[in-house]
Each structure stands twice: as structure tokens, then as C-alpha cells.
Scaffold this motif. Structure first.
Motif, mmCIF file in Angstrom:
data_model
loop_
_atom_site.group_PDB
_atom_site.id
_atom_site.type_symbol
_atom_site.label_atom_id
_atom_site.label_comp_id
_atom_site.label_asym_id
_atom_site.label_seq_id
_atom_site.Cartn_x
_atom_site.Cartn_y
_atom_site.Cartn_z
ATOM 1 N N LEU A 188 36.986 26.356 45.309
ATOM 2 C CA LEU A 188 38.447 26.398 45.243
ATOM 3 C C LEU A 188 38.998 27.642 45.916
ATOM 4 N N THR A 189 38.782 27.782 47.181
ATOM 5 C CA THR A 189 39.104 29.010 47.911
ATOM 6 C C THR A 189 40.598 29.223 48.142
ATOM 7 N N GLN A 190 41.430 28.215 47.829
ATOM 8 C CA GLN A 190 42.871 28.367 48.015
ATOM 9 C C GLN A 190 43.572 28.873 46.753
ATOM 10 N N LEU A 191 42.798 29.132 45.703
ATOM 11 C CA LEU A 191 43.404 29.546 44.440
ATOM 12 C C LEU A 191 44.152 30.869 44.560
ATOM 13 N N GLU A 192 45.337 30.889 43.935
ATOM 14 C CA GLU A 192 46.106 32.118 43.777
ATOM 15 C C GLU A 192 46.015 32.617 42.341
ATOM 16 N N THR A 193 45.804 31.663 41.412
ATOM 17 C CA THR A 193 45.670 31.989 39.990
ATOM 18 C C THR A 193 44.446 31.282 39.425
#
Length: 352
Positions: free
Chosen positions: A211-216
Motif C-alpha cells: 500500500l505505497t500510496q498511503l498517507e495515513t
């Protein structure tokens, strides 16, 4: 003063646009009082209503949707009779649905153009299949899905894998138990927010590394390994999460290594058997919030003073015996160091 058809206040006429602006700043009780002034006031206040709480199927069927054109969110209320609630007649204007309070099931909502679906405190026999099917529909607008009831069993692999088709889903919040097939489950790589409360689960899911696009990212293991001997280190893949700004691992027993994502602004590592904050903490130059309560930290490192943007530090329930102001950045505005073994406090005049 003709209060049946116009909007007046002390003989001063209020255009609808001005009245709507005033209503926006009123609390619930003041809005209720405004509806008693006149038919016109009641009509205008009704048009501003955005949430409808469903108490029964009869209540839902008799609801005049045309009177409340701004309602976007509906929520279900507790009922004793276990009646199943059908949302077949709810119009498309509703884009947010909260299903709660465990006394009934909800069906026929897949026609809604939902953006947010929140399912909490559900009946233990609830089937999550319809919710997951809604996510995977190619025409789905769902961007946020929350399922929170620790009694619910995680669905089988076939149901979970439909999530890979939910291309618009950005926020996923789960509180369930028995997460099966964790190594083979396909989870959305487009997620920007993942919040998991897991029960009967001892290790961090390896698929998180996808999940490399996670911000949180927030993970809490309920009844987790706090106090156990083994270490459950932070996944190495996190170093590639270049957009991650908020990170929380609770009761995960992460060991000695802290995350080193330089763009982090908020870091919470409560209940993790941490004995020391490493000097590598200094690389988190953007950090504004650090929470390490309920650990075994005996001393704060000088490296902490280099975090010049840190404003909130939560270090209660540790093993600190002294607290020195020169160990902390001058940017600190909130400090909680209660429930420690502190015998001396020095050099605090430099803090603001």
C-alpha cells in the motif's frame, strides 16, 4: 408582521440567502426554536437539514424527501424488534450511510450513489458481502468504508478479493477479528488511509507493504502482544511510503527500530514495549505530534531536541525518572508526562 409567508426579525425583512447564512451558525436547539417561529422559517430550516435518523421502516416510508433536499447522510437508530430495514425507496441524493446499533439488518442500498458507508456495532450475524459488492461495482462512488465491530468474523477470501476492483475506495477502516488468508488477500493499492483494529492477530499483515500510496496508516492489535518477549518489527517496506504523514502502531510490539519516513508529521507508538527512543528520531524533521505512552522508556534522547516542529509530546505511563527541558525542543506546547517515576524536573524555563 406576516410570519406565515415571510422572514422577518423585529420588522426587518431577511432575504432567504441571509437567513440561510445565519442558520448555518446555529446549534441544533436554536434551529429547533427557529422552526417554531413561522411556517416559512420552518420550511427554510428544513431545507438546511443534512442528516436523517431512521427509527423504523414506517418512519422511513413516510419521510418527505422533497421537503429536505439537502439531506445527504442517513443513520439508523436502535430498535428492539429486530426489524430488517429496506432502503429501496431512499433517493440518490443520499451519499453517506451509517448503519449502527446492532438490533437489525439493512438491505437494498446498493442503488445509492454512496461515497461513505459506515457500519458499526452491528449484529454478529451480519453478512458483509453486500458492502464489499458495493465497493467492487464498476459504477460505485464509494471512497470511504468503515466496518467496526470486533465480534464480526472477517469474510472469506472470495469476498475480500472483490476489494481489488474498488478503484475509487481511498479510506478503509476495519475492526474485525480472525483476519484469515492475510498473506494472499489482495487489498487496494490505491488506498490513502487504512485504519485497522484487529483481534486474535499477533503479527502485522505482510500485505501492508503493497500500500505505497498511503498517507495515513493506523494499526491496533486488540489484546495484542504487549508484555510478550517476541518482537514484531516495523515492516521494511514502509521506507518506500513516500506519502505517509500519519503513522500509528498500537500494541504491536514493534521492537527497537522506529520508522524513518522523513515526511511524517504524526507518530503514535503506544503499548509497544519500547525501552528507548532511538537517536534516529532526529530524521523525522517534519514531526509535530509524538505519542509513546504506555511503554518502558527510561530516558529521552538529546536527539529529540532537534525536532524543531514538535509541538505535542505524549510520554505518560513510562519509566522516566527525570525530565530535562534541554532534552526537548522549544516548540513544545503540550506535554503529558504523568504516571512516570519522575523525581526531578530541570531546565524548563527555556520552553514556551
Amino acid at each position: 408582521m406576516d410570519t406565515d409567508t415571510h422572514l422577518f426579525n423585529d420588522h426587518l425583512y431577511l432575504p432567504d440567502e441571509i437567513f440561510l447564512l445565519v442558520i448555518a451558525y446555529l446549534g441544533r436547539e436554536d434551529k429547533r426554536r427557529a422552526t417554531l417561529v413561522s411556517k416559512k422559517w420552518n420550511s427554510v430550516v428544513c431545507r438546511t437539514r443534512k442528516t436523517f435518523k431512521i427509527k423504523s421502516q414506517k418512519n422511513l416510508n413516510s419521510f418527505q424527501w422533497s421537503t429536505f433536499p439537502n439531506i445527504k447522510h442517513i443513520t439508523t437508530a436502535t430498535r428492539e424488534n429486530g426489524e430488517e430495514l429496506s432502503l429501496a425507496n431512499v433517493p440518490h441524493q443520499v451519499d453517506s450511510l451509517t448503519i449502527n446499533h446492532e438490533s437489525f439488518g439493512v438491505t437494498n442500498y446498493s442503488h445509492l450513489h454512496l461515497e461513505t458507508l459506515d457500519m458499526q456495532y452491528l449484529n454478529k450475524d451480519v453478512n458483509l458481502k453486500e458492502s464489499f459488492r458495493l465497493c467492487s461495482d464498476s459504477s460505485s462512488n464509494l471512497t470511504s468504508l468503515k466496518i467496526s465491530d470486533r465480534r464480526l468474523e472477517w469474510p472469506g477470501k472470495e469476498q475480500v478479493n472483490v476489494l481489488q476492483n474498488a478503484t475509487k475506495l481511498k479510506s478503509l477502516s476495519l475492526q474485525v477479528k480472525n483476519v484469515a488468508e492475510q498473506e494472499r488477500v489482495t487489498i487496494l493499492s490505491s488506498l490513502t488511509s487504512l485504519d485497522m483494529r484487529l483481534e486474535e492477530f499477533e503479527t502485522l499483515p505482510k500485505w501492508i507493504g503493497q500500500l505505497t500510496q498511503l498517507e495515513t496508516l493506523k494499526i491496533w492489535i486488540i489484546g495484542g502482544p504487549y508484555g510478550n518477549e517476541y518482537s514484531n518489527p516495523v515492516p521494511e517496506e514502509l521506507r518506500y511510503f513516500t506519502k505517509l504523514t500519519t503513522l500509528s502502531f498500537g500494541s504491536c510490539n514493534i521492537g527497537k527500530e522506529f520508522p524513518t519516513n522523513s515526511q511524517l508529521t504524526s507518530l503514535s507508538l503506544a503499548w509497544n514495549n519500547i525501552t528507548a527512543i532511538p537517536d534516529s528520531i532526529s530524521c523525522l524533521a517534519q514531526l509535530t505530534h509524538l505519542d509513546v505512552y504506555y511503554n518502558k522508556i527510561a530516558r529521552l534522547p538529546l536527539a529529540l531536541s532537534k525536532l524543531t516542529r514538535l509541538s505535542i509530546l505524549i510520554i505518560n505511563n513510562n519509566n522516566l525518572t527525570e525530565l530535562r527541558g534541554d532534552e526537548l525542543p522549544t516548540s513544545i506546547t503540550k506535554l503529558n508526562a504523568s504516571q512516570n517515576k519522575i523525581k526531578s524536573i530541570e531546565e524548563f524555563t527555556r520552553l514556551t
